[in-house]
Design a protein around this motif. Structure first.
Motif, short mmCIF file in Angstrom:
data_model
loop_
_atom_site.label_atom_id
_atom_site.label_comp_id
_atom_site.label_asym_id
_atom_site.label_seq_id
_atom_site.Cartn_x
_atom_site.Cartn_y
_atom_site.Cartn_z
N MET A 1 0.94 -1.09 0.09
CA MET A 1 -0.14 -0.22 -0.01
C MET A 1 0.80 1.36 0.05
O MET A 1 2.06 1.29 0.63
N THR A 2 0.31 2.15 -0.70
CA THR A 2 1.23 3.55 -0.65
C THR A 2 0.96 4.24 0.74
O THR A 2 -0.14 3.98 1.33
N VAL A 6 -2.80 4.09 3.15
CA VAL A 6 -2.76 3.88 4.34
C VAL A 6 -3.34 4.96 5.06
O VAL A 6 -4.10 4.70 5.90
N SER A 7 -2.89 6.20 4.72
CA SER A 7 -3.50 7.34 5.41
C SER A 7 -4.88 7.36 5.05
O SER A 7 -5.81 7.63 6.12
N GLU A 8 -5.57 6.94 3.94
CA GLU A 8 -6.99 7.15 3.82
C GLU A 8 -7.58 5.88 4.58
O GLU A 8 -8.56 6.00 5.22
N LEU A 9 -7.00 4.72 4.69
CA LEU A 9 -7.67 3.77 5.28
C LEU A 9 -7.45 4.00 6.95
O LEU A 9 -8.58 3.58 7.54
N SER A 16 2.10 11.77 10.49
CA SER A 16 1.55 10.88 11.57
C SER A 16 2.27 9.37 11.25
O SER A 16 2.73 8.76 12.46
N ILE A 17 1.76 8.82 10.20
CA ILE A 17 2.30 7.73 9.59
C ILE A 17 3.65 7.40 9.97
O ILE A 17 4.39 6.79 10.43
N TYR A 18 4.52 8.43 9.21
CA TYR A 18 5.99 8.17 9.11
C TYR A 18 6.42 8.46 10.69
O TYR A 18 7.41 7.96 10.86
#
Length: 57
Positions: A1-2, A6-9, A16-18
């Motif tokens: 997943m890009t 991931v951000s959308e999911l 915040s993911i990074y």
């Protein structure tokens, strides 16, 4: 997943993911040439972890 997928999911920002990945609180991405991707199964497990912890209480 890009990272965008991931951000959308998970409903969180890319930064915040990074940040969570850097702290070890999110699955590591996999480098594929010039791009990075997350394994879908690892992201889905990460999503389910809080519910699994509640069920064990």
């Amino acid at each position: 997943m890009t990272v965008e997928e991931v951000s959308e999911l998970i409903g969180r920002s890319v930064s915040s993911i990074y940040g969570d990945e850097k702290k070890g609180a999110f699955p590591e991405r996999i480098k594929l040439g010039w791009s990075s991707r997350w394994r879908t199964d690892e992201v889905l497990v990460w999503i389910e972890e809080p519910a699994a912890k509640r069920a064990r209480r």
